[in-house]
Write a protein that holds these residues in place. Structure first.
Motif, mmCIF file in Angstrom:
data_model
loop_
_atom_site.group_PDB
_atom_site.id
_atom_site.type_symbol
_atom_site.label_atom_id
_atom_site.label_comp_id
_atom_site.label_asym_id
_atom_site.label_seq_id
_atom_site.Cartn_x
_atom_site.Cartn_y
_atom_site.Cartn_z
ATOM 1 N N LYS A 91 -4.793 13.513 77.776
ATOM 2 C CA LYS A 91 -4.927 14.428 78.911
ATOM 3 C C LYS A 91 -5.584 13.690 80.074
ATOM 4 C CE LYS A 91 -5.515 18.437 75.973
ATOM 5 N NZ LYS A 91 -6.429 19.497 75.523
ATOM 6 N N PHE A 92 -5.011 13.848 81.221
ATOM 7 C CA PHE A 92 -5.547 13.182 82.406
ATOM 8 C C PHE A 92 -6.938 13.714 82.730
ATOM 9 C CE2 PHE A 92 -5.729 12.464 87.061
ATOM 10 C CZ PHE A 92 -5.713 11.086 87.012
ATOM 11 N N GLN A 93 -7.183 14.965 82.390
ATOM 12 C CA GLN A 93 -8.499 15.561 82.657
ATOM 13 C C GLN A 93 -9.597 14.803 81.899
ATOM 14 O OE1 GLN A 93 -9.292 18.033 84.916
ATOM 15 N NE2 GLN A 93 -11.338 17.314 84.426
ATOM 16 N N SER A 94 -9.296 14.349 80.686
ATOM 17 C CA SER A 94 -10.290 13.586 79.925
ATOM 18 C C SER A 94 -10.607 12.273 80.622
ATOM 19 C CB SER A 94 -9.774 13.313 78.516
ATOM 20 O OG SER A 94 -9.540 14.510 77.838
ATOM 21 N N PHE A 95 -9.583 11.619 81.162
ATOM 22 C CA PHE A 95 -9.816 10.375 81.895
ATOM 23 C C PHE A 95 -10.665 10.631 83.143
ATOM 24 C CE2 PHE A 95 -8.735 7.204 85.071
ATOM 25 C CZ PHE A 95 -8.984 6.041 84.365
ATOM 26 N N VAL A 96 -10.380 11.732 83.820
ATOM 27 C CA VAL A 96 -11.153 12.079 85.021
ATOM 28 C C VAL A 96 -12.592 12.381 84.634
ATOM 29 C CG1 VAL A 96 -11.387 13.776 86.873
ATOM 30 C CG2 VAL A 96 -9.143 12.827 86.333
ATOM 31 N N ASP A 97 -12.791 13.048 83.499
ATOM 32 C CA ASP A 97 -14.164 13.316 83.036
ATOM 33 C C ASP A 97 -14.928 12.014 82.798
ATOM 34 O OD1 ASP A 97 -13.592 16.010 83.146
ATOM 35 O OD2 ASP A 97 -13.215 16.194 80.983
ATOM 36 N N VAL A 98 -14.274 11.051 82.151
ATOM 37 C CA VAL A 98 -14.918 9.759 81.901
ATOM 38 C C VAL A 98 -15.186 9.047 83.228
ATOM 39 C CG1 VAL A 98 -14.569 7.474 80.886
ATOM 40 C CG2 VAL A 98 -13.984 9.517 79.581
ATOM 41 N N ALA A 99 -14.226 9.076 84.133
ATOM 42 C CA ALA A 99 -14.414 8.432 85.441
ATOM 43 C C ALA A 99 -15.562 9.072 86.214
ATOM 44 C CB ALA A 99 -13.116 8.503 86.248
ATOM 45 N N LEU A 103 -15.144 -0.850 79.082
ATOM 46 C CA LEU A 103 -13.698 -0.934 78.913
ATOM 47 C C LEU A 103 -13.192 0.436 78.490
ATOM 48 C CD1 LEU A 103 -11.116 -2.657 78.796
ATOM 49 C CD2 LEU A 103 -11.643 -3.066 76.387
ATOM 50 N N VAL A 104 -12.277 0.994 79.257
ATOM 51 C CA VAL A 104 -11.704 2.308 78.950
ATOM 52 C C VAL A 104 -10.323 2.091 78.357
ATOM 53 C CG1 VAL A 104 -10.981 4.531 79.877
ATOM 54 C CG2 VAL A 104 -12.990 3.382 80.827
ATOM 55 N N ARG A 105 -10.139 2.625 77.154
ATOM 56 C CA ARG A 105 -8.840 2.544 76.483
ATOM 57 C C ARG A 105 -8.336 3.966 76.314
ATOM 58 N NH1 ARG A 105 -8.894 0.469 71.192
ATOM 59 N NH2 ARG A 105 -6.785 -0.247 71.584
ATOM 60 N N ALA A 106 -7.330 4.324 77.062
ATOM 61 C CA ALA A 106 -6.814 5.687 77.012
ATOM 62 C C ALA A 106 -5.391 5.680 76.486
ATOM 63 C CB ALA A 106 -6.850 6.321 78.403
ATOM 64 N N ASP A 107 -5.123 6.584 75.582
ATOM 65 C CA ASP A 107 -3.768 6.759 75.074
ATOM 66 C C ASP A 107 -2.884 7.238 76.216
ATOM 67 O OD1 ASP A 107 -2.408 7.383 72.081
ATOM 68 O OD2 ASP A 107 -1.489 8.399 73.804
ATOM 69 N N ARG A 108 -1.661 6.726 76.285
ATOM 70 C CA ARG A 108 -0.786 7.126 77.399
ATOM 71 C C ARG A 108 -0.438 8.603 77.339
ATOM 72 N NH1 ARG A 108 4.553 3.741 76.665
ATOM 73 N NH2 ARG A 108 3.033 2.252 75.985
ATOM 74 N N THR A 111 -18.725 -2.313 76.550
ATOM 75 C CA THR A 111 -18.887 -1.016 75.928
ATOM 76 C C THR A 111 -17.532 -0.337 75.990
ATOM 77 O OG1 THR A 111 -21.173 -0.901 76.655
ATOM 78 C CG2 THR A 111 -20.097 1.172 76.094
ATOM 79 N N ILE A 112 -17.057 0.121 74.845
ATOM 80 C CA ILE A 112 -15.689 0.640 74.781
ATOM 81 C C ILE A 112 -15.700 2.162 74.726
ATOM 82 C CG2 ILE A 112 -13.579 0.694 73.421
ATOM 83 C CD1 ILE A 112 -14.272 -2.135 72.495
ATOM 84 N N ILE A 113 -14.944 2.741 75.659
ATOM 85 C CA ILE A 113 -14.717 4.186 75.671
ATOM 86 C C ILE A 113 -13.235 4.390 75.418
ATOM 87 C CG2 ILE A 113 -14.807 6.295 77.037
ATOM 88 C CD1 ILE A 113 -17.035 4.953 78.689
ATOM 89 N N GLU A 114 -12.923 5.198 74.418
ATOM 90 C CA GLU A 114 -11.520 5.449 74.090
ATOM 91 C C GLU A 114 -11.214 6.925 74.279
ATOM 92 O OE1 GLU A 114 -12.160 3.719 70.229
ATOM 93 O OE2 GLU A 114 -10.585 2.248 70.674
ATOM 94 N N ILE A 148 -9.779 -1.149 82.580
ATOM 95 C CA ILE A 148 -8.880 -0.230 81.893
ATOM 96 C C ILE A 148 -7.888 -1.078 81.125
ATOM 97 C CG2 ILE A 148 -7.147 1.578 82.172
ATOM 98 C CD1 ILE A 148 -8.625 2.376 84.734
ATOM 99 N N GLN A 149 -7.873 -0.914 79.825
ATOM 100 C CA GLN A 149 -7.002 -1.739 78.998
ATOM 101 C C GLN A 149 -5.587 -1.168 79.000
ATOM 102 O OE1 GLN A 149 -8.306 -2.326 74.995
ATOM 103 N NE2 GLN A 149 -6.826 -3.950 74.641
ATOM 104 N N THR A 150 -4.632 -2.056 79.193
ATOM 105 C CA THR A 150 -3.229 -1.669 79.151
ATOM 106 C C THR A 150 -2.480 -2.659 78.277
ATOM 107 O OG1 THR A 150 -2.695 -2.998 81.075
ATOM 108 C CG2 THR A 150 -3.289 -0.702 81.479
ATOM 109 N N GLU A 151 -1.249 -2.326 77.983
ATOM 110 C CA GLU A 151 -0.410 -3.259 77.252
ATOM 111 C C GLU A 151 0.465 -3.996 78.245
ATOM 112 O OE1 GLU A 151 0.231 -1.148 72.950
ATOM 113 O OE2 GLU A 151 1.815 -1.026 74.429
ATOM 114 N N ASN A 152 0.754 -5.247 77.940
ATOM 115 C CA ASN A 152 1.629 -6.032 78.796
ATOM 116 C C ASN A 152 3.061 -5.658 78.472
ATOM 117 O OD1 ASN A 152 2.835 -7.838 80.428
ATOM 118 N ND2 ASN A 152 2.003 -9.649 79.433
#
Length: 127
Positions: free
Chosen positions: A99-107, A91-96, A55-58, A120-124
Motif C-alpha cells: 500500500k502506498f499509504q504505508s510508504f507515505v507513513d514511513v516517509a 534502507l527502505v525495502r517496499a514490496d511493489r 537500518t532496514i525498514i521493510e 530505496i532498494q529496487t531490483e535492476n
C-alpha cells in the motif's frame, strides 16, 4: 617574374598526417569496442559499502511495516528510529504490491526525524 609551372604535388606530408590519424583511430577503437579503458584498480581490505550498516525498514505487500525484521506500527517505528539519531543510514525495502499509504507513513516518520540518508532498494530490471 620567374613563375614556374606547377608540375607536381608533394603528397608526403599528407601521407604522414593520414598515418598518424589512422594510428589514433586504431588505438582508440580498441577502447571503444571494450567499453572501457583498462585500469588496474587498487585493492582495499573491505569495500566501504560492506562496512556500512543500514537500518532496514521493510514494507510487506499487505502494508505491514517491519523494522529490522520485526513488525512495528508507525509510532513504534518513530520511537525506534529516534533512538538511532538523524545521521543513521536507512534502507527502505517496499514490496511493489504494498500500500502506498504505508510508504507515505514511513516517509513521514523519516521526515519528522530529519533522517536524510535514505535509500530505496529496487531490483535492476535492465537486461
Amino acid at each position: 617574374m620567374d613563375d614556374k609551372s606547377f608540375e607536381t604535388i608533394n603528397v608526403v606530408p599528407l601521407v604522414d598526417i593520414m598515418l598518424v590519424l589512422l594510428t589514433i583511430v586504431l588505438t582508440t577503437a580498441s577502447f571503444i569496442s571494450a567499453g572501457r579503458i583498462p585500469v588496474s584498480l587498487p585493492q582495499a581490505s573491505k569495500p566501504d559499502y560492506e562496512k556500512r550498516k543500514d537500518t532496514i525498514i521493510e514494507i510487506a505487500s499487505g502494508g505491514e511495516i517491519y523494522f529490522e525484521g520485526e513488525a512495528v506500527s508507525a509510532a513504534t517505528l518513530e520511537s525506534r528510529l529516534a533512538d538511532k539519531g538523524s545521521q543513521t543510514p536507512v534502507l527502505v525495502r517496499a514490496d511493489r504490491g504494498s500500500k502506498f499509504q504505508s510508504f507515505v507513513d514511513v516517509a513521514d516518520v523519516l521526515k519528522r526525524l530529519k533522517i536524510t540518508r535514505v535509500g530505496i532498494q529496487t531490483e535492476n530490471n535492465a537486461r
